[in-house]
Design an enzyme around this catalytic site. Structure first.
Site, PDB file in Angstrom:
ATOM      1  N   TYR A   1      18.281  27.534  -0.078  1.00 28.69           N
ATOM      2  CA  TYR A   1      17.882  26.555  -1.087  1.00 28.69           C
ATOM      3  C   TYR A   1      18.370  26.944  -2.485  1.00 28.69           C
ATOM      4  O   TYR A   1      18.353  28.120  -2.845  1.00 28.69           O
ATOM      5  CB  TYR A   1      16.354  26.434  -1.120  1.00 28.69           C
ATOM      6  CG  TYR A   1      15.885  25.343  -2.051  1.00 28.69           C
ATOM      7  CD1 TYR A   1      15.947  24.021  -1.652  1.00 28.69           C
ATOM      8  CD2 TYR A   1      15.422  25.646  -3.319  1.00 28.69           C
ATOM      9  CE1 TYR A   1      15.539  23.013  -2.510  1.00 28.69           C
ATOM     10  CE2 TYR A   1      15.004  24.636  -4.184  1.00 28.69           C
ATOM     11  CZ  TYR A   1      15.070  23.324  -3.763  1.00 28.69           C
ATOM     12  OH  TYR A   1      14.669  22.330  -4.617  1.00 28.69           O
TER      13      TYR A   1
ATOM     14  N   TRP B   1      20.213  25.228  -6.496  1.00 30.20           N
ATOM     15  CA  TRP B   1      20.978  24.196  -7.187  1.00 30.20           C
ATOM     16  C   TRP B   1      22.469  24.458  -7.248  1.00 30.20           C
ATOM     17  O   TRP B   1      23.246  23.542  -7.531  1.00 30.20           O
ATOM     18  CB  TRP B   1      20.421  23.989  -8.595  1.00 30.20           C
ATOM     19  CG  TRP B   1      19.380  22.920  -8.612  1.00 30.20           C
ATOM     20  CD1 TRP B   1      18.229  22.892  -7.866  1.00 30.20           C
ATOM     21  CD2 TRP B   1      19.398  21.718  -9.386  1.00 30.20           C
ATOM     22  NE1 TRP B   1      17.525  21.748  -8.150  1.00 30.20           N
ATOM     23  CE2 TRP B   1      18.205  21.010  -9.078  1.00 30.20           C
ATOM     24  CE3 TRP B   1      20.275  21.182 -10.322  1.00 30.20           C
ATOM     25  CZ2 TRP B   1      17.903  19.787  -9.671  1.00 30.20           C
ATOM     26  CZ3 TRP B   1      19.962  19.966 -10.910  1.00 30.20           C
ATOM     27  CH2 TRP B   1      18.789  19.283 -10.574  1.00 30.20           C
TER      28      TRP B   1
HETATM   29  N1  LIG Z   1      16.420  21.980 -19.055  1.00 28.71           N
HETATM   30  C1  LIG Z   1      16.063  21.945 -17.756  1.00 28.71           C
HETATM   31  N2  LIG Z   1      15.818  20.766 -17.168  1.00 28.71           N
HETATM   32  C2  LIG Z   1      15.445  20.708 -15.850  1.00 28.71           C
HETATM   33  C3  LIG Z   1      15.364  21.879 -15.063  1.00 28.71           C
HETATM   34  C4  LIG Z   1      15.616  23.129 -15.717  1.00 28.71           C
HETATM   35  O1  LIG Z   1      15.541  24.205 -15.093  1.00 28.71           O
HETATM   36  N3  LIG Z   1      15.965  23.113 -17.048  1.00 28.71           N
HETATM   37  N4  LIG Z   1      15.036  21.785 -13.734  1.00 28.71           N
HETATM   38  C5  LIG Z   1      15.179  20.479 -13.072  1.00 28.71           C
HETATM   39  C6  LIG Z   1      14.452  20.446 -11.809  1.00 28.71           C
HETATM   40  S1  LIG Z   1      15.116  21.254 -10.468  1.00 28.71           S
HETATM   41  C7  LIG Z   1      13.308  19.750 -11.639  1.00 28.71           C
HETATM   42  S2  LIG Z   1      12.557  19.669 -10.108  1.00 28.71           S
HETATM   43  C8  LIG Z   1      12.686  19.012 -12.745  1.00 28.71           C
HETATM   44  C9  LIG Z   1      11.183  19.288 -12.804  1.00 28.71           C
HETATM   45  O2  LIG Z   1      10.556  18.366 -13.599  1.00 28.71           O
HETATM   46  P1  LIG Z   1       9.001  18.526 -13.912  1.00 28.71           P
HETATM   47  O3  LIG Z   1       8.303  19.053 -12.741  1.00 28.71           O
HETATM   48  O4  LIG Z   1       8.524  17.256 -14.493  1.00 28.71           O
HETATM   49  O5  LIG Z   1       9.101  19.638 -15.074  1.00 28.71           O
HETATM   50  P2  LIG Z   1       8.240  20.856 -15.626  1.00 28.71           P
HETATM   51  O6  LIG Z   1       8.956  21.272 -16.854  1.00 28.71           O
HETATM   52  O7  LIG Z   1       8.036  21.880 -14.587  1.00 28.71           O
HETATM   53  O8  LIG Z   1       6.843  20.241 -16.010  1.00 28.71           O
HETATM   54  C10 LIG Z   1       6.717  19.219 -16.992  1.00 28.71           C
HETATM   55  C11 LIG Z   1       5.420  19.365 -17.743  1.00 28.71           C
HETATM   56  O9  LIG Z   1       4.302  19.094 -16.899  1.00 28.71           O
HETATM   57  C12 LIG Z   1       3.166  19.602 -17.563  1.00 28.71           C
HETATM   58  N5  LIG Z   1       2.135  19.953 -16.581  1.00 28.71           N
HETATM   59  C13 LIG Z   1       2.060  21.086 -15.858  1.00 28.71           C
HETATM   60  N6  LIG Z   1       0.969  21.058 -15.058  1.00 28.71           N
HETATM   61  C14 LIG Z   1       0.340  19.887 -15.288  1.00 28.71           C
HETATM   62  C15 LIG Z   1      -0.842  19.275 -14.761  1.00 28.71           C
HETATM   63  O10 LIG Z   1      -1.540  19.808 -13.904  1.00 28.71           O
HETATM   64  N7  LIG Z   1      -1.154  18.039 -15.235  1.00 28.71           N
HETATM   65  C16 LIG Z   1      -0.413  17.405 -16.176  1.00 28.71           C
HETATM   66  N8  LIG Z   1      -0.797  16.204 -16.556  1.00 28.71           N
HETATM   67  N9  LIG Z   1       0.693  17.964 -16.700  1.00 28.71           N
HETATM   68  C17 LIG Z   1       1.075  19.187 -16.256  1.00 28.71           C
HETATM   69  C18 LIG Z   1       3.615  20.828 -18.319  1.00 28.71           C
HETATM   70  O11 LIG Z   1       3.121  20.820 -19.641  1.00 28.71           O
HETATM   71  C19 LIG Z   1       5.128  20.769 -18.223  1.00 28.71           C
HETATM   72  O12 LIG Z   1       5.790  21.047 -19.433  1.00 28.71           O
HETATM   73  O13 LIG Z   1      13.266  19.381 -13.982  1.00 28.71           O
HETATM   74  C20 LIG Z   1      14.695  19.348 -13.957  1.00 28.71           C
HETATM   75  N10 LIG Z   1      15.182  19.491 -15.316  1.00 28.71           N
HETATM   76  N1  LIG Z   2       6.838  29.250 -10.926  1.00 29.56           N
HETATM   77  C1  LIG Z   2       7.674  28.231 -10.690  1.00 29.56           C
HETATM   78  N2  LIG Z   2       8.738  28.430  -9.891  1.00 29.56           N
HETATM   79  C2  LIG Z   2       9.587  27.406  -9.641  1.00 29.56           C
HETATM   80  C3  LIG Z   2       9.401  26.130 -10.223  1.00 29.56           C
HETATM   81  C4  LIG Z   2       8.266  25.938 -11.064  1.00 29.56           C
HETATM   82  O1  LIG Z   2       8.013  24.835 -11.580  1.00 29.56           O
HETATM   83  N3  LIG Z   2       7.446  27.013 -11.299  1.00 29.56           N
HETATM   84  N4  LIG Z   2      10.294  25.114  -9.977  1.00 29.56           N
HETATM   85  C5  LIG Z   2      11.023  25.186  -8.717  1.00 29.56           C
HETATM   86  C6  LIG Z   2      12.107  24.219  -8.632  1.00 29.56           C
HETATM   87  S1  LIG Z   2      11.665  22.593  -8.875  1.00 29.56           S
HETATM   88  C7  LIG Z   2      13.379  24.563  -8.292  1.00 29.56           C
HETATM   89  S2  LIG Z   2      14.515  23.316  -7.989  1.00 29.56           S
HETATM   90  C8  LIG Z   2      13.784  25.959  -8.097  1.00 29.56           C
HETATM   91  C9  LIG Z   2      15.190  26.243  -8.613  1.00 29.56           C
HETATM   92  O2  LIG Z   2      15.647  27.464  -8.167  1.00 29.56           O
HETATM   93  P1  LIG Z   2      17.206  27.741  -7.863  1.00 29.56           P
HETATM   94  O3  LIG Z   2      17.911  26.473  -7.550  1.00 29.56           O
HETATM   95  O4  LIG Z   2      17.301  28.819  -6.857  1.00 29.56           O
HETATM   96  O5  LIG Z   2      17.691  28.272  -9.260  1.00 29.56           O
HETATM   97  P2  LIG Z   2      19.162  28.419  -9.864  1.00 29.56           P
HETATM   98  O6  LIG Z   2      19.020  29.398 -10.967  1.00 29.56           O
HETATM   99  O7  LIG Z   2      19.699  27.072 -10.220  1.00 29.56           O
HETATM  100  O8  LIG Z   2      19.991  29.056  -8.691  1.00 29.56           O
HETATM  101  C10 LIG Z   2      21.298  28.673  -8.388  1.00 29.56           C
HETATM  102  C11 LIG Z   2      22.156  29.898  -8.179  1.00 29.56           C
HETATM  103  O9  LIG Z   2      23.446  29.456  -7.766  1.00 29.56           O
HETATM  104  C12 LIG Z   2      24.424  30.262  -8.392  1.00 29.56           C
HETATM  105  N5  LIG Z   2      25.704  29.526  -8.387  1.00 29.56           N
HETATM  106  C13 LIG Z   2      26.200  28.675  -9.310  1.00 29.56           C
HETATM  107  N6  LIG Z   2      27.389  28.170  -8.896  1.00 29.56           N
HETATM  108  C14 LIG Z   2      27.633  28.719  -7.684  1.00 29.56           C
HETATM  109  C15 LIG Z   2      28.700  28.590  -6.746  1.00 29.56           C
HETATM  110  O10 LIG Z   2      29.647  27.853  -6.932  1.00 29.56           O
HETATM  111  N7  LIG Z   2      28.596  29.312  -5.598  1.00 29.56           N
HETATM  112  C16 LIG Z   2      27.537  30.142  -5.352  1.00 29.56           C
HETATM  113  N8  LIG Z   2      27.513  30.812  -4.195  1.00 29.56           N
HETATM  114  N9  LIG Z   2      26.539  30.294  -6.228  1.00 29.56           N
HETATM  115  C17 LIG Z   2      26.577  29.581  -7.363  1.00 29.56           C
HETATM  116  C18 LIG Z   2      23.876  30.554  -9.757  1.00 29.56           C
HETATM  117  O11 LIG Z   2      24.490  31.723 -10.296  1.00 29.56           O
HETATM  118  C19 LIG Z   2      22.374  30.724  -9.445  1.00 29.56           C
HETATM  119  O12 LIG Z   2      22.042  32.059  -9.212  1.00 29.56           O
HETATM  120  O13 LIG Z   2      12.850  26.811  -8.768  1.00 29.56           O
HETATM  121  C20 LIG Z   2      11.515  26.580  -8.332  1.00 29.56           C
HETATM  122  N10 LIG Z   2      10.654  27.627  -8.833  1.00 29.56           N
HETATM  123 MO   LIG Z   3      13.611  21.281  -8.731  1.00 32.83          MO
END
Ligand SMILES: Nc1nc2c(c(=O)[nH]1)N[C@H]1C(S)=C(S)[C@@H](COP(=O)(O)OP(=O)(O)OC[C@H]3O[C@@H](n4cnc5c(=O)[nH]c(N)nc54)[C@H](O)[C@@H]3O)O[C@H]1N2
Ligand SMILES: Nc1nc2c(c(=O)[nH]1)N[C@H]1C(S)=C(S)[C@@H](COP(=O)(O)OP(=O)(O)OC[C@H]3O[C@@H](n4cnc5c(=O)[nH]c(N)nc54)[C@H](O)[C@@H]3O)O[C@H]1N2
Ligand SMILES: [Mo]
Length: 792
Positions: free
Chosen positions: A136, A138
């Site tokens: 898993y 991104w």
């Molecule tokens: N810049 C940037 N953008 C991203 C990502 C990133 O790593 N960096 N990751 C992407 C990915 S993979 C995903 S899945 C999305 C995730 O998108 P979201 O899940 O919407 O993002 P988060 O920033 O985890 O949370 C948004 C806000 O929810 C609020 N929150 C937390 N818990 C609660 C709760 O229990 N109730 C309420 N009402 N609010 C709460 C927090 O204040 C938090 O700042 O974002 C995407 N966008």
């Molecule tokens: N506590 C907490 N944990 C969370 C979350 C949260 O809200 N709270 N959010 C969760 C969510 S929504 C998500 S989506 C996950 C995200 O977690 P991940 O998707 O695992 O995070 P990334 O840092 O995007 O990892 C991608 C990796 O791919 C590598 N990469 C980039 N390009 C390439 C390529 O071309 N080839 C290869 N082999 N590697 C490459 C990058 O160097 C990086 O290490 O985290 C989750 N974890």
């Molecule tokens: Mo995510």
């Protein structure tokens, strides 16, 4: 593709790499990433800067991370094998991830011979299901060189693998909503929500649980042609849409949208939604006709809310004690919601916590009580503000993809059970009505993901990674995950290869031409797998006789022909132009609009054909943590819980605004947010004062699972009692007295699923204590690569 340095958009926040005088000899190359489409500046084979593309109204400042990350000391320059594995052979090893471990550099042929032999050994001795290739993560943008697609195709061609299903992003949506609105309804909910234009035109009030974080909309899987979400929110506000943001953080919604902030306690949204419904029922504002015609279980719902079921009325006064939102404010909001066209948005963060199914179910019930499901700009949504493409339109014909083939192995896990799987082979577990068994994994293969960033309770994950006989990681950088691998395969980055970019709902398909040569011996993963497939006797099956250039054309042509592509140029025409519009964007329809228009002709894919406010199917699963209808279940990681007596602060571990997850954490924009090189921990002034902490202090954030260092940033944008430490700091286990010297919150989080229904990620909330770090803080070593030596 490379065009001379034409005009410099140098004064936006995203510009990096110096002024135009210095850029005299640089060439600009258009590229795309998950955080947008932009230009990198290249001089003498080195990326020296990055700047917004000319057509982006609101470019993401994250692009400033690119130059430093591209050429950083942690780039992997050669295939490498852990010395202990090389010398002792495959086997369980609890020392995997030891920061003092060293690696041996191998040439590609030797490394691939070794890996092909090991893969064959594991398959022959333990069966194909003993290979875990879930992998898993991104990875990078680009539709062909997508790390997981490449790995999965390779593993499928050579016998298959145990896979993972679902996402960390919205696991509870994926399992729950099909029971409530059917599989197609769920797909539309995630892929075809109303566009922001429809919201601006029709929505009077957007009530969003989990805010609308502008920084989250910079990101979309695959990257968008332009950043349009925040400008669209502003346009909606200007057109009269009012916003209410239920969230522990005031700045979860862009300032100029003028949202009203309701700082409910985290994890209590279900109680708040119940109280809103209580007002609707109590004051005769609930749409009984809608409930009767389009839903099942409304009587049951009404009964449990009014107190008939358990004697507890879920009134605003009841909810005030749980949520901290005054009863009068709840009453006022409920009346407002009933007075006009209202959209209920449940952000993905809200379901990324224990019992995360419940606020989704209660949110759908609330929207149903308002009677606006299926009307433009009204009803229910889950994802505005969580991703840049949510509300950005839909591309029903899809975007180009590289075929992964079929997996002959049947075993799988819900994605967030990875530690459980590795620690408990042969044990049974529940998932969405099934009783499944964890396979016995001997070889873990990860490419394009960073579980030592993303998974919960990293100490437990380390123990779990000690169990398999061999761990293989494909990476661009020496992440903590690469440092847990026995065999490390260096991958090119997106800037080092030709590819094509687009995300769901995108406006254009874009060429991503190589901007610089590969770092060291890094290779495109396609070439790595083709060479391995040759060693395993299945080269033709894997390659179908094509090289990457041939596949790019093939992937494009398949997409073009699938769209009846007469209006689209040939591949060469597309490549020369740099982009083509993605045709056939769907007309905007309201979610479940056809069902609303005629429920008999367009029933939902649920047992009743209606919206299930009660599900006999789920009730039949008999899960105490996910009953047959929306239920207020109080999680442990919550203010006011038993556990909070010992760990009084509720940490929000949300997405980092300075980067995408852990990617490019060493880049300039991410680094600028840090405090003394450590992740910033935001604290309310009262909570900081109570602990004698001033802005900039180095602190230990801890609970009974682990500890990390962080730098304090005092802010009144937080609800008191709430702290914020976003994810993404590279895990640094090198200090003796803390689990992570850098600030990764996942050393603190609990490794437990949302419920037996979804087994979704619950990383968003964790209870902690914070204290000043006394003495000289340990050196931060996350960005130092491991020792790499010669074969002895
Ligand atoms: N810049 C940037 N953008 C991203 C990502 C990133 O790593 N960096 N990751 C992407 C990915 S993979 C995903 S899945 C999305 C995730 O998108 P979201 O899940 O919407 O993002 P988060 O920033 O985890 O949370 C948004 C806000 O929810 C609020 N929150 C937390 N818990 C609660 C709760 O229990 N109730 C309420 N009402 N609010 C709460 C927090 O204040 C938090 O700042 O974002 C995407 N966008
Ligand atoms: N506590 C907490 N944990 C969370 C979350 C949260 O809200 N709270 N959010 C969760 C969510 S929504 C998500 S989506 C996950 C995200 O977690 P991940 O998707 O695992 O995070 P990334 O840092 O995007 O990892 C991608 C990796 O791919 C590598 N990469 C980039 N390009 C390439 C390529 O071309 N080839 C290869 N082999 N590697 C490459 C990058 O160097 C990086 O290490 O985290 C989750 N974890
Ligand atoms: Mo995510």
């Amino acid at each position: 593709m490379a065009h001379a340095d034409d005009h410099v958009h140098g004064d936006g926040p995203a510009a990096a790499g110096g002024g135009s005088a210095e850029q005299g000899a640089a060439t600009a190359h258009r590229t795309s990433s998950h955080w947008g489409t932009y230009e990198v500046l290249v001089r003498d084979g080195t990326v020296t800067g990055a700047r917004p593309g000319p057509d982006d109204p609101d470019p993401a400042p994250l692009i400033a991370n690119v130059p430093a990350a591209q050429h950083h000391a942690t780039r992997i320059g050669t295939p490498a094998v852990r010395r202990r594995w090389l010398e002792n052979g495959p086997g369980p090893d609890l020392l995997r991830g030891d920061p003092d471990d060293d690696y041996v550099a191998l040439d590609w042929d030797t490394a691939l011979d070794l890996l092909a032999r090991e893969l064959r050994r594991v398959r022959e001795t333990h069966g194909d299901g003993a290979v875990f290739g879930g992998s898993y993560g991104w990875a990078g943008a680009g539709r062909f060189h997508h790390a997981q697609s490449q790995l999965h195709r390779f593993l499928n061609t050579t016998g298959g693998y145990t896979r993972s299903v679902g996402t960390y992003s919205h696991g509870a949506v994926e399992s729950l909503l099909p029971h409530l609105i059917g599989p197609d309804g769920t797909r539309d909910l995630l892929r075809r929500p109303a566009t922001w234009d429809t919201v601006a035109a029709h929505t009077d009030l957007l009530v969003t649980f989990g805010g609308l974080r502008g920084s989250n909309t910079w990101v979309a899987s695959g990257g968008r042609a332009a950043q349009t979400a925040v400008p669209a929110m502003r346009a909606a506000a200007a057109n009269g849409t009012a916003f209410v943001s239920v969230s522990p953080l005031r700045d979860d919604t862009p300032e100029d949208v003028g949202a009203e902030w309701l700082p409910a306690a985290p994890g209590t949204d279900t109680a708040l939604m119940f109280a809103l419904m209580h007002v609707l029922f109590d004051e005769g504002l609930a749409d009984r006709e809608f409930l009767g015609r389009y839903t099942v279980g409304a009587d049951h719902l009404r009964d449990s809310i009014m107190g008939g079921a358990d004697g507890v009325a879920k009134s605003p006064e009841w909810a005030e004690g749980i949520t901290g939102v005054p009863a009068a404010a709840i009453r006022g909001l409920a009346r407002r919601m009933a007075a006009g066209r209202t959209l209920v948005n449940v952000g993905w963060s809200v379901q990324r916590a224990r019992y995360g199914e419940q606020p989704l179910w209660a949110g759908l019930a609330l929207a149903s009580c308002l009677g606006q499901v299926g009307l433009p700009g009204g009803g229910f949504a889950s994802g505005y503000g969580s991703s840049g493409n949510y509300g950005g339109g839909a591309t029903p014909g899809g975007i180009p993809r590289f075929a992964q083939g079929a997996d002959p192995v049947r075993s799988f896990i819900p994605v967030a059970l990875v530690s459980d799987m590795l620690l408990h082979p042969g044990e049974a577990f529940d998932f969405d009505g099934s009783r499944l068994v964890f396979p016995d994994i001997r070889l873990v293969w990860w490419a394009g993901g960073n579980p030592f960033h993303h998974h919960q309770d990293l100490s437990r994950l380390r123990t779990a990674f000690g169990r398999p006989e061999t761990v293989v990681v494909g990476e661009t950088h020496w992440t903590a995950t690469a440092r847990h691998a026995d065999i490390v395969l260096p991958s090119t980055t997106t800037l080092e290869r030709d590819d094509i970019a687009a995300s769901q709902g995108d406006l254009t398909l874009r060429a991503m031409a190589r901007a610089v040569a590969p770092h060291g011996q890094a290779r495109d993963e396609y070439d790595t797998y083709a060479a391995l497939a040759r060693r395993l006797g299945v080269e033709q099956e894997f390659t179908e006789g094509r090289d990457s250039a041939g596949w790019l054309r093939h992937v494009y042509d398949e997409w073009r022909d699938g769209r009846g592509g007469d209006d689209l140029p040939s591949f060469d025409g597309f490549w020369a132009a740099g982009s083509v519009p993605i045709p056939g964007r769907a007309a905007d329809t309201a979610l479940l609009g056809a069902f609303r228009a005629d429920p008999a002709a367009a029933p939902l894919g649920t047992p009743s054909g209606l919206i299930e406010l009660r599900s006999e199917t789920i009730a039949g699963f008999d899960y105490p943590d996910c009953p047959g209808g929306p239920t207020w279940l109080a999680g442990e990681e919550r203010l006011g819980s038993e556990r909070s007596r010992e760990w009084p602060l509720l940490l929000i571990a949300n997405q980092p605004s300075g980067k995408l997850h852990s990617q490019q954490d060493m880049g300039d924009y991410s680094a600028a947010q840090k405090i003394g090189g450590r992740a910033p921990l935001r604290l309310h002034p009262d909570d900081a004062a109570a602990r004698g902490l001033a802005d900039g202090a180095v602190v230990r954030v801890y609970n009974d699972r682990g500890s990390c260092l962080a730098g304090v940033r005092v802010s009144d944008a937080l609800r008191p009692g709430v702290a914020q430490l976003s994810t993404g700091a590279w895990f640094d286990p090198s200090a003796p007295d803390v689990t992570c010297a850098h600030g990764n919150p996942n050393v603190l989080t609990a490794d437990i699923g949302t419920s037996a229904l979804s087994q979704g990620c619950t990383g968003q909330h964790v209870l902690v204590e914070v204290a000043a770090y006394s003495g000289e803080p340990p050196r931060m070593r996350a960005f130092e690569p491991p020792r790499i030596g010669e074969r002895s």
